[in-house]
Design a protein around this motif. Structure first.
Motif, PDB file in Angstrom:
ATOM      1  N   THR A   1      53.860  54.182 -91.994  1.00 21.80           N
ATOM      2  CA  THR A   1      53.695  55.300 -91.066  1.00 21.80           C
ATOM      3  C   THR A   1      54.337  54.920 -89.745  1.00 21.80           C
ATOM      4  OG1 THR A   1      51.523  54.471 -90.346  1.00 21.80           O
ATOM      5  CG2 THR A   1      51.560  56.094 -92.145  1.00 21.80           C
TER       6      THR A   1
ATOM      7  N   THR B   1      47.590  45.383 -94.380  1.00 20.49           N
ATOM      8  CA  THR B   1      47.930  46.427 -93.405  1.00 20.49           C
ATOM      9  C   THR B   1      48.423  45.738 -92.146  1.00 20.49           C
ATOM     10  OG1 THR B   1      46.252  47.915 -94.309  1.00 20.49           O
ATOM     11  CG2 THR B   1      47.087  48.408 -92.107  1.00 20.49           C
TER      12      THR B   1
ATOM     13  N   ASN C   1      50.582  46.051 -88.464  1.00 19.88           N
ATOM     14  CA  ASN C   1      51.126  46.955 -87.451  1.00 19.88           C
ATOM     15  C   ASN C   1      51.719  46.216 -86.249  1.00 19.88           C
ATOM     16  OD1 ASN C   1      48.869  46.001 -86.147  1.00 19.88           O
ATOM     17  ND2 ASN C   1      47.779  47.953 -86.128  1.00 19.88           N
ATOM     18  N   ASP C   2      51.950  44.902 -86.399  1.00 16.81           N
ATOM     19  CA  ASP C   2      52.441  44.125 -85.260  1.00 16.81           C
ATOM     20  C   ASP C   2      53.769  43.420 -85.550  1.00 16.81           C
ATOM     21  OD1 ASP C   2      51.498  42.334 -87.096  1.00 16.81           O
ATOM     22  OD2 ASP C   2      50.349  41.119 -85.674  1.00 16.81           O
TER      23      ASP C   2
ATOM     24  N   THR D   1      53.525  50.931 -89.088  1.00 18.08           N
ATOM     25  CA  THR D   1      52.377  50.312 -89.744  1.00 18.08           C
ATOM     26  C   THR D   1      52.652  50.241 -91.239  1.00 18.08           C
ATOM     27  OG1 THR D   1      50.818  51.167 -88.101  1.00 18.08           O
ATOM     28  CG2 THR D   1      49.915  50.508 -90.227  1.00 18.08           C
TER      29      THR D   1
ATOM     30  N   SER E   1      51.604  49.222 -95.139  1.00 23.05           N
ATOM     31  CA  SER E   1      50.491  49.020 -96.062  1.00 23.05           C
ATOM     32  C   SER E   1      51.076  48.513 -97.366  1.00 23.05           C
ATOM     33  CB  SER E   1      49.731  50.338 -96.294  1.00 23.05           C
ATOM     34  OG  SER E   1      49.097  50.762 -95.101  1.00 23.05           O
TER      35      SER E   1
END
Length: 466
Positions: free
Chosen positions: A79, A221, A223-224, A230, A232
């Motif tokens: 996403t 998951t 996101n960094d 992000t 998954s």
């Protein structure tokens, strides 16, 4: 009544019909007031929807929205938010993150026992050791079953991070977090429950690469790794497999939001034109609009059109909605050319976003009771949507809106007409009673007169006989 005069109840009913016809004007007034009130109620609904369409355009990510497309093996999902950069990336997933798990030996429940059968344990503890000198004690007694012990462990999950399940009469403890985590069990009843000395299967970190750069994380998951994205992870690539990730501008979201605004504006203006229509005065049974000649509605119609055609830049290089593909024809109908908006967003999405809505911080200096300067700050929203929402809110406000005032006025007028109708109907009933009394009295008088005449003639006949 009517036996002598011939005036019976049917005659009275006809008289009352003639009297009741005088009250038609009250019924017509009520119908007209109700129609006008309902028309303003419908107008409020349409303006409220327009207000919401304007609110959608105040969200900054509408004009900075990104789309994600995956090409190749589908081993993960992604996403993107508005901060993601446009680009292409080659991704390979080598290993998924797993959780630390400890599987106990089978617990003897007896020939007739179930997981809900009390185990008859002495009072004691079960200690969950989760590393870094952290442990959680669980008190057990003779009433506990395998099921209740598992439930007690799960009641500590929020703090301990350990989740318990039962499979084949075995307790299976799983760390909620992925990656390499410590987990062991001690205490008086650890051995009986098949957990003492058992070595946990350590969780592993996820391993994947982006454009050849290997990345390790303790979760599936992530996101960094790339700003605004992000990941998954769901499965692992084969040796020669990879997935291409493409991040592009999502132009549809902004265009859809503007399209909905245009459609709602057209719907609102179409409704206004219908309500103001005079029809064809020369035609028989001409049907005019409910609010024909209403000055307030005409001003609303004109103001909405003026705001949509305004060339105010709102502090940007954009000269009104026409620069974004929205034009108004001579009949007041709006049309939308999506290609113009797409071009503006590709070249400068921040300018488009700022035109529709932006936030300014204002500083105000006042004095306290002792005369000392006090600085206060407040934020103010500006832009096309803020101006138009503020104007629309003057009409739809539930506290002091123009439409609320109109509807309240119609409520009072309808109540007044209802009172007049009630009084008129009461007068009709009184008049009907009066008619009945009068005509009954007439019949009575005529009956008495006939009786007197019969008596008189009988007396004359008797005298002549003598």
């Amino acid at each position: 009544m009517g036996l002598y005069s011939g005036i019976d109840m049917s005659m009275v009913d006809k008289l009352m019909e003639a009297e009741a016809a005088k009250g038609v004007r009250f019924t017509q007034q009520k119908e007209n007031y109700t129609k006008s009130q309902n028309a303003w109620r419908d107008m409020n609904t349409r303006l409220d929807t327009l207000h919401k369409r304007l609110e959608d355009l105040q969200k900054p990510d509408v004009f900075n929205s990104k789309s994600v497309r995956l090409t190749g093996s589908d081993k993960f999902t992604v996403t993107a938010n508005s901060s993601a950069s446009i680009g292409n990336y080659r991704v390979q997933v080598s290993r998924l993150a797993t959780q630390t798990r400890l599987v106990g030996n089978e617990v003897s429940l007896g020939p007739e026992g179930t997981i809900r059968t009390p185990l008859g344990l002495d009072e004691g503890t079960l200690i969950l050791n989760v590393g870094q000198d952290k442990s959680f004690e669980i008190e057990l007694d003779e009433t506990d079953s395998l099921r209740s012990i598992s439930d007690k462990i799960n009641r500590t999950t929020e703090k301990s991070g350990i989740r318990s399940n039962i499979v084949d009469n075995r307790l299976i403890l799983t760390h909620e977090k992925h990656g390499d985590r410590e987990l062991s069990v001690t205490g008086e009843h650890a051995e009986f429950l098949g957990l003492a000395g058992m070595e946990a299967e350590k969780g592993k970190d996820a391993v994947f690469s982006i454009d050849g750069l290997e990345v390790t994380r303790s979760s599936n998951t992530i996101n960094d790794v790339i700003e605004g994205l992000t990941f998954s992870l769901t499965s692992v690539h084969g040796d020669n497999e990879s997935t291409t990730l493409s991040v592009t501008e999502n132009l549809n979201r902004a265009a859809d939001a503007v399209q909905k605004l245009v459609e709602q504006y057209n719907s609102t203006q179409s409704f206004i034109r219908t309500q103001l229509s005079v029809g064809d005065p020369s035609a028989e049974n001409n049907q005019a609009g409910t609010l024909t000649g209403d000055g307030t509605l005409m001003r609303l119609q004109s103001s909405l059109r003026s705001m949509m055609t305004s060339q105010e830049a709102h502090g940007t290089s954009i000269r009104g909605l026409q620069d974004l593909g929205v034009t108004i024809d001579r009949n007041g109908t709006a049309s939308f050319d999506r290609s113009k908006l797409d071009k503006q967003i590709r070249e400068n999405p921040n300018e488009v976003s700022k035109f529709f809505s932006s936030t300014n911080t204002l500083t105000e200096t006042t004095e306290d009771e002792e005369g000392n300067p006090v600085t206060n700050t407040r934020t103010e929203r500006t832009g096309f949507t803020s101006s138009m929402r503020s104007f629309v809110n003057q009409y739809i406000s539930s506290t002091d809106g123009i439409i609320k005032s109109r509807r309240d006025t119609y409520d009072r007028m309808i109540r007044d007409v209802n009172d007049r109708i009630t009084r008129f109907e009461e007068r009709l009933e009184m008049r009907k009673d009066r008619y009945i009394k009068q005509f009954t009295a007439l019949d009575t008088a005529m009956m008495r007169a006939e009786s007197q005449m019969d008596f008189m003639f009988s007396q004359l006949n008797m005298n002549q006989g003598k």
